[in-house]
Design a protein around this motif. Structure first.
Motif, PDB file in Angstrom:
ATOM      1  N   ILE A 111       2.781  18.198   3.762  1.00  0.00           N
ATOM      2  CA  ILE A 111       2.526  16.844   3.262  1.00  0.00           C
ATOM      3  C   ILE A 111       3.536  15.840   3.805  1.00  0.00           C
ATOM      4  CG2 ILE A 111       3.859  17.100   1.117  1.00  0.00           C
ATOM      5  CD1 ILE A 111       0.673  15.591   0.547  1.00  0.00           C
ATOM      6  N   VAL A 112       4.777  16.274   4.013  1.00  0.00           N
ATOM      7  CA  VAL A 112       5.805  15.341   4.495  1.00  0.00           C
ATOM      8  C   VAL A 112       5.461  14.887   5.906  1.00  0.00           C
ATOM      9  CG1 VAL A 112       8.263  15.022   4.960  1.00  0.00           C
ATOM     10  CG2 VAL A 112       7.537  16.414   3.014  1.00  0.00           C
ATOM     11  N   GLN A 113       5.051  15.875   6.723  1.00  0.00           N
ATOM     12  CA  GLN A 113       4.628  15.555   8.084  1.00  0.00           C
ATOM     13  C   GLN A 113       3.434  14.582   8.051  1.00  0.00           C
ATOM     14  OE1 GLN A 113       4.754  19.323  10.236  1.00  0.00           O
ATOM     15  NE2 GLN A 113       3.092  18.511  11.491  1.00  0.00           N
ATOM     16  N   ALA A 114       2.533  14.830   7.117  1.00  0.00           N
ATOM     17  CA  ALA A 114       1.337  13.981   7.002  1.00  0.00           C
ATOM     18  C   ALA A 114       1.715  12.550   6.645  1.00  0.00           C
ATOM     19  CB  ALA A 114       0.396  14.555   5.949  1.00  0.00           C
ATOM     20  N   VAL A 115       2.676  12.394   5.725  1.00  0.00           N
ATOM     21  CA  VAL A 115       3.105  11.048   5.326  1.00  0.00           C
ATOM     22  C   VAL A 115       3.749  10.341   6.529  1.00  0.00           C
ATOM     23  CG1 VAL A 115       4.751   9.773   3.870  1.00  0.00           C
ATOM     24  CG2 VAL A 115       3.321  11.556   2.858  1.00  0.00           C
ATOM     25  N   ARG A 116       4.595  11.082   7.254  1.00  0.00           N
ATOM     26  CA  ARG A 116       5.273  10.446   8.405  1.00  0.00           C
ATOM     27  C   ARG A 116       4.261  10.030   9.488  1.00  0.00           C
ATOM     28  NH1 ARG A 116      10.320  13.969   7.613  1.00  0.00           N
ATOM     29  NH2 ARG A 116      11.608  12.450   6.479  1.00  0.00           N
ATOM     30  N   PRO A 121      -5.425   2.305   6.368  1.00  0.00           N
ATOM     31  CA  PRO A 121      -5.488   1.894   7.780  1.00  0.00           C
ATOM     32  C   PRO A 121      -6.639   0.921   8.063  1.00  0.00           C
ATOM     33  CG  PRO A 121      -5.152   4.265   7.587  1.00  0.00           C
ATOM     34  CD  PRO A 121      -5.466   3.756   6.210  1.00  0.00           C
ATOM     35  N   ARG A 122      -7.771   1.125   7.402  1.00  0.00           N
ATOM     36  CA  ARG A 122      -8.905   0.222   7.634  1.00  0.00           C
ATOM     37  C   ARG A 122      -8.703  -1.116   6.917  1.00  0.00           C
ATOM     38  NH1 ARG A 122     -13.682   4.018   6.056  1.00  0.00           N
ATOM     39  NH2 ARG A 122     -14.600   2.042   5.431  1.00  0.00           N
ATOM     40  N   ALA A 123      -8.058  -1.081   5.759  1.00  0.00           N
ATOM     41  CA  ALA A 123      -7.788  -2.332   5.027  1.00  0.00           C
ATOM     42  C   ALA A 123      -6.887  -3.240   5.871  1.00  0.00           C
ATOM     43  CB  ALA A 123      -7.113  -2.026   3.687  1.00  0.00           C
ATOM     44  N   GLY A 149       0.831  -1.213   0.000  1.00  0.00           N
ATOM     45  CA  GLY A 149       0.000   0.000   0.000  1.00  0.00           C
ATOM     46  C   GLY A 149       0.864   1.261   0.000  1.00  0.00           C
ATOM     47  N   ILE A 150       1.967   1.216   0.760  1.00  0.00           N
ATOM     48  CA  ILE A 150       2.881   2.374   0.793  1.00  0.00           C
ATOM     49  C   ILE A 150       3.623   2.491  -0.541  1.00  0.00           C
ATOM     50  CG2 ILE A 150       4.925   3.338   1.953  1.00  0.00           C
ATOM     51  CD1 ILE A 150       2.801   3.387   3.993  1.00  0.00           C
ATOM     52  N   TYR A 164       2.559   6.929   8.413  1.00  0.00           N
ATOM     53  CA  TYR A 164       3.424   5.763   8.645  1.00  0.00           C
ATOM     54  C   TYR A 164       3.344   5.338  10.111  1.00  0.00           C
ATOM     55  CZ  TYR A 164       6.016   6.356   4.186  1.00  0.00           C
ATOM     56  OH  TYR A 164       6.391   6.442   2.867  1.00  0.00           O
ATOM     57  N   ARG A 165       3.475   6.324  11.008  1.00  0.00           N
ATOM     58  CA  ARG A 165       3.481   5.992  12.440  1.00  0.00           C
ATOM     59  C   ARG A 165       2.188   5.281  12.842  1.00  0.00           C
ATOM     60  NH1 ARG A 165       7.309  10.157  13.201  1.00  0.00           N
ATOM     61  NH2 ARG A 165       5.793  11.797  12.790  1.00  0.00           N
ATOM     62  N   ASN A 166       1.077   5.774  12.318  1.00  0.00           N
ATOM     63  CA  ASN A 166      -0.206   5.145  12.656  1.00  0.00           C
ATOM     64  C   ASN A 166      -0.308   3.707  12.141  1.00  0.00           C
ATOM     65  OD1 ASN A 166      -1.036   7.403  13.970  1.00  0.00           O
ATOM     66  ND2 ASN A 166      -2.133   8.263  12.204  1.00  0.00           N
ATOM     67  N   LEU A 167       0.421   3.434  11.053  1.00  0.00           N
ATOM     68  CA  LEU A 167       0.396   2.077  10.487  1.00  0.00           C
ATOM     69  C   LEU A 167       1.480   1.187  11.089  1.00  0.00           C
ATOM     70  CD1 LEU A 167      -0.018   3.029   6.718  1.00  0.00           C
ATOM     71  CD2 LEU A 167      -1.673   1.697   8.036  1.00  0.00           C
ATOM     72  N   GLY A 168       2.367   1.785  11.910  1.00  0.00           N
ATOM     73  CA  GLY A 168       3.502   1.030  12.450  1.00  0.00           C
ATOM     74  C   GLY A 168       4.561   0.783  11.381  1.00  0.00           C
ATOM     75  N   PHE A 169       4.624   1.681  10.385  1.00  0.00           N
ATOM     76  CA  PHE A 169       5.602   1.549   9.291  1.00  0.00           C
ATOM     77  C   PHE A 169       6.833   2.400   9.624  1.00  0.00           C
ATOM     78  CE2 PHE A 169       7.344   2.625   5.081  1.00  0.00           C
ATOM     79  CZ  PHE A 169       7.310   1.388   4.440  1.00  0.00           C
TER      80      PHE A 169
END
Ligand SMILES: [Fe+2]
Length: 386
Positions: free
Chosen positions: A322-327, A231-233, A195-196, A330-335
């Motif tokens: 946007i960079v902060q949003a991507v990071r 995140p829901r998937a 997904g990423i 990731y954190r929310n996904l544990g990536f």
């Protein structure tokens, strides 16, 4: 890019059985070559495809020997079966490796004298006007190869294995069937990494130096769906899994029509040195490259601000960064956001820091980077990524 190419048909929200049987009827197919890998064949995903062919009384052969990161010779293996069996449809059931192998095999079958290494948008192959046609049935939601003109294979040069990225508008599959059942049981680490990867396709396509209104539209929608549904998937939500499957194809179609950029140019050699999964590698690299591009180009900064506004509903606090949003995503996904957090040793990573800058600047995807960095800049970015 002066033209855009997409699969002739993208079928979704319909069962594999219905969509494949109606496609076969449309093509007027009488013989099928199914291309896949041993694992997918063993776990029974291919059976569903074969059941449709049996029901339609279409004779078929199965080639299940596509290895991960297939070598260029896989094209010859597939072509040799095809020349004996004479199928009028190739059905690729698998991830990017399988679909790319099928594309290369199709080229070799139609033009046996053709060197697969020469596949490029500047060469006429002659695929568009004749059978067999290619139907792709992706079993991951990431590479987007089912909608792209790309073919990634492994070549051996002076004993070293290197990844080569080839492409031609003529190898874009005739049809892609997006059946969420085919990705229902993906392990969650693979669902996140693929997904990423799809997210990085959308993010790079959006600021490529060949970006255009068509690729922008595809990239915006793909990024929105990924922020909304990945995140829901990961938690197993069926609707979200189905939306992610479409998002990956949209992101593939976006970059197929605009090219990628430096994140992929770095990730290809970096993944080879570290032995890491492509999605994991490019995912960690992506925010650093986005940051670099934003710092070097007002045009990129402006486009990403626009994208952040589109994504703002799904970004905590509606940030325009946007960079902060991507990071944060990731954190929310544990990536991981750094390679040290992905279990890579300092020693192994230092080897990569030395080798990768030169190789990244030779990668086919660097051609589309909005800003081309110096080897020293790539080196310093790589150091920051650890
Ligand atoms: Fe990728």
């Amino acid at each position: 890019m002066p033209e855009a190419v997409l699969p002739r048909r993208i079928v979704f929200n319909e069962s594999l059985a219905d969509s494949l049987s109606s496609l076969i009827a449309t093509i007027g197919s009488s013989k099928a070559l199914v291309i896949t890998d041993e694992t997918l064949n063993r776990i029974g995903l291919v059976k569903k495809v074969l059941a449709v062919l049996e029901e339609a009384e279409i004779p078929f052969k199965v080639f299940d020997k596509v290895p991960p990161e297939p070598p260029i010779s896989v094209a010859d293996e597939i072509a040799s079966i095809a020349s004996e069996f004479n199928p009028d449809v190739f059905i690729a059931v698998g991830g990017g490796s399988v679909i790319d192998a099928a594309k290369a095999g199709l080229v070799k079958h139609v033009r046996p004298e053709y060197n697969v290494r020469d596949v490029s948008p500047f060469e006429v192959i002659g695929l568009e006007v004749r059978k067999p046609v290619l139907i792709a049935i992706p079993t991951t939601s990431g590479t987007g190869s089912d909608a792209t003109l790309g073919v990634v294979l492994t070549d051996t040069v002076d004993g070293d294995k290197i990844k080569i990225a080839l492409g031609s508008p003529e190898v874009v599959p005739y049809a892609t069937i997006l059946d969420p059942e085919m990705v229902k049981n993906l392990p969650s680490n693979l669902r996140i990494a693929t997904g990423i990867d799809a997210l990085s396709h959308a993010m790079e396509a959006y600021v490529s130096n060949q970006a255009n209104p068509l690729s922008d539209a595809l990239a915006e929608k793909a990024a929105t769906l990924i922020f909304q549904y990945l995140p829901r998937a990961v938690k197993g939500d069926e609707d979200a899994i189905s939306k992610m499957h479409i998002a990956a194809t949209l992101a593939g179609a976006a970059f197929s029509n605009s090219g990628l950029g430096m994140a992929h140019a770095i990730a290809h050699p970096l993944g080879s040195v570290l032995g890491t999964h492509h999605g994991l590698t490019v995912g960690v690299v992506l925010p650093y490259v986005m940051e670099y591009n934003i710092s070097q180009s007002d045009e990129v900064a402006g486009k990403y601000t626009k994208l952040a506004r589109i994504l703002s509903v799904y970004i905590n606090g509606g940030s325009e960064n946007i960079v902060q949003a991507v990071r944060e995503f990731y954190r929310n996904l544990g990536f991981p956001t750094r390679f040290r957090d992905a279990g890579i040793s300092k020693e192994k990573y230092s080897e990569a820091v030395d080798k990768v800058p030169f190789l990244a600047l030779q990668d086919a995807d660097i051609v589309f980077a909005p800003v081309v960095p110096s080897p020293e800049e790539i080196k310093s970015l790589l150091e920051n990524m650890y």
